[in-house]
Design a protein around this motif. Structure first.
Motif, PDB file in Angstrom:
ATOM      1  N   ILE A 106       7.468   4.329  -4.222  1.00  0.00           N
ATOM      2  CA  ILE A 106       7.485   3.096  -5.011  1.00  0.00           C
ATOM      3  C   ILE A 106       6.594   1.805  -4.276  1.00  0.00           C
ATOM      4  O   ILE A 106       5.525   1.179  -4.789  1.00  0.00           O
ATOM      5  N   ALA A 107       6.807   1.901  -2.983  1.00  0.00           N
ATOM      6  CA  ALA A 107       6.082   0.595  -2.376  1.00  0.00           C
ATOM      7  C   ALA A 107       4.839   0.964  -2.201  1.00  0.00           C
ATOM      8  O   ALA A 107       3.772   0.079  -2.164  1.00  0.00           O
ATOM      9  N   THR A 132       4.659   0.860 -15.228  1.00  0.00           N
ATOM     10  CA  THR A 132       3.624   0.047 -14.718  1.00  0.00           C
ATOM     11  C   THR A 132       2.060   0.562 -15.475  1.00  0.00           C
ATOM     12  O   THR A 132       1.093   0.242 -14.986  1.00  0.00           O
ATOM     13  N   GLY A 174      -2.050  -0.153  -6.360  1.00  0.00           N
ATOM     14  CA  GLY A 174      -2.298  -0.756  -7.619  1.00  0.00           C
ATOM     15  C   GLY A 174      -3.052   0.368  -8.348  1.00  0.00           C
ATOM     16  O   GLY A 174      -2.743   1.512  -8.601  1.00  0.00           O
ATOM     17  N   HIS A 230       8.817   4.123 -12.656  1.00  0.00           N
ATOM     18  CA  HIS A 230       8.059   3.184 -12.024  1.00  0.00           C
ATOM     19  C   HIS A 230       6.564   3.457 -12.454  1.00  0.00           C
ATOM     20  O   HIS A 230       5.869   2.296 -13.206  1.00  0.00           O
ATOM     21  N   ALA A 265       2.933   3.036  -3.854  1.00  0.00           N
ATOM     22  CA  ALA A 265       2.397   2.836  -5.365  1.00  0.00           C
ATOM     23  C   ALA A 265       1.929   1.363  -5.568  1.00  0.00           C
ATOM     24  O   ALA A 265       1.003   0.891  -6.103  1.00  0.00           O
ATOM     25  N   LYS A 266       2.742   0.352  -5.402  1.00  0.00           N
ATOM     26  CA  LYS A 266       2.634  -0.958  -5.226  1.00  0.00           C
ATOM     27  C   LYS A 266       1.319  -1.564  -4.623  1.00  0.00           C
ATOM     28  O   LYS A 266       0.677  -2.297  -4.992  1.00  0.00           O
ATOM     29  N   ARG A 267       1.222  -0.883  -3.323  1.00  0.00           N
ATOM     30  CA  ARG A 267       0.183  -1.315  -2.488  1.00  0.00           C
ATOM     31  C   ARG A 267      -1.200  -0.850  -3.197  1.00  0.00           C
ATOM     32  O   ARG A 267      -2.348  -1.478  -3.066  1.00  0.00           O
ATOM     33  N   SER A 310      -3.480   3.640   1.575  1.00  0.00           N
ATOM     34  CA  SER A 310      -3.179   2.234   1.105  1.00  0.00           C
ATOM     35  C   SER A 310      -4.020   1.400   2.258  1.00  0.00           C
ATOM     36  O   SER A 310      -4.249   0.126   2.129  1.00  0.00           O
TER      37      SER A 310
END
Length: 278
Positions: free
Chosen positions: A180-181, A226, A187, A222, A183-185, A158
């Motif tokens: 999860i964090a 998403t 996207g 998650h 994965a959010k970074r 990331s």
């Protein structure tokens, strides 16, 4: 089987090591996996597209990804030139119908390779039409207080501009990173998952998901919530299994875990529960 509402669930042939690539396909078919990821390694069959095509035909299972030979013990597979290895991995992926090559970032001592790795990966994707999903790695821990940064340009994908990436939960456990964090970074750049687990020790454990501390179930929920549209591949360590029955039990438990937590209904309930508590 995979439906429109959840990702396909595959099995990495590394999950049955030291059994062969052929055994990996046989296990995947017997247990009920929907695809196979081929780990290119010291097993001669894993290096031959023609052999992989025969296994696909025999077991009626597609190949979802090819894992390039970039581990320490596969450094000599397909020669010592790293870009040549990636080109051959893309050729195999194209030949067997896979859209993804999984690749690790370079080791620190591979300075020439690492120098232009990010741009080189982008160029390979452009020239081959294959997605090179760069995998998260981890700092090597020499002691409780000392870490060695062994990857260039770094272990966390990331931090770089890769178009496609892989999250491995066992690697995230070593790095003490929240998947999860991550994965959010990442996207929409998150293309591929190595589903496994870890306790947070310095060892790359590759536990059956749910037997570690990484919240693998919440991570899968998650992904579905998403709209993750990539591949989920079980990459577990069954080397300690002393009988065929033990290995089968671990492979079945892993598949059942993935099916349970990738179910759209479970994911929707998880989202509603999270919303109620906010």
């Amino acid at each position: 089987m995979a439906g429109p509402d959840r990702p396909r669930i595959g099995l990495s042939t590394s999950s049955v090591y030291p059994e062969s690539t052929a055994h990996g396909f046989a296990w995947a078919a017997e247990v009920g996996y929907e695809a196979v990821e081929v780990m290119v390694g010291i097993d001669a069959l894993s290096q031959q597209s023609s052999a992989i095509l025969q296994l696909i035909d025999h077991h009626q299972l597609p190949v979802s990804a090819v894992h390039a030979p970039c581990l320490l013990f596969t450094q000599a597979v397909w020669g010592l030139e790293p870009w040549g290895k990636l080109e051959r991995s893309a050729e195999m992926a194209s030949a067997v119908g896979a859209e993804v090559v999984v690749v690790h970032p370079p080791f620190r001592w591979q300075r020439d390779y690492a120098r232009d790795f990010v741009n080189g990966i982008a160029a390979l994707e452009e020239s081959t039409g294959i997605a090179f999903a760069v995998e998260n790695m981890y700092p090597w821990r020499a002691s409780a207080k000392r870490q060695l940064e062994m990857y260039l340009p770094g272990w966390d994908p990331s931090d770089e501009d890769y178009a496609n990436t892989t999250i491995d939960l066992s690697h995230a456990a070593i790095a003490h990173d929240d998947p999860i964090a991550m994965a959010k970074r990442l996207g929409p750049r998150l293309r591929h998952i190595h589903l496994t687990d870890g306790s947070g020790s310095a060892k790359d454990e590759h536990l059956v998901p749910g037997r570690g501390a990484m919240g693998a179930g919440a991570f899968l929920r998650h992904l579905v919530a998403t709209g993750f549209a990539g591949e989920v591949v079980l990459e577990i360590n069954t080397r300690r299994c002393t009988t065929r029955e033990e290995r089968e039990a671990d492979l079945r438990a892993s598949l059942e875990f993935a099916r349970e937590h990738l179910a759209p209904a479970a994911s929707a309930a998880d989202v509603r529960e999270s919303g109620a508590g906010s």
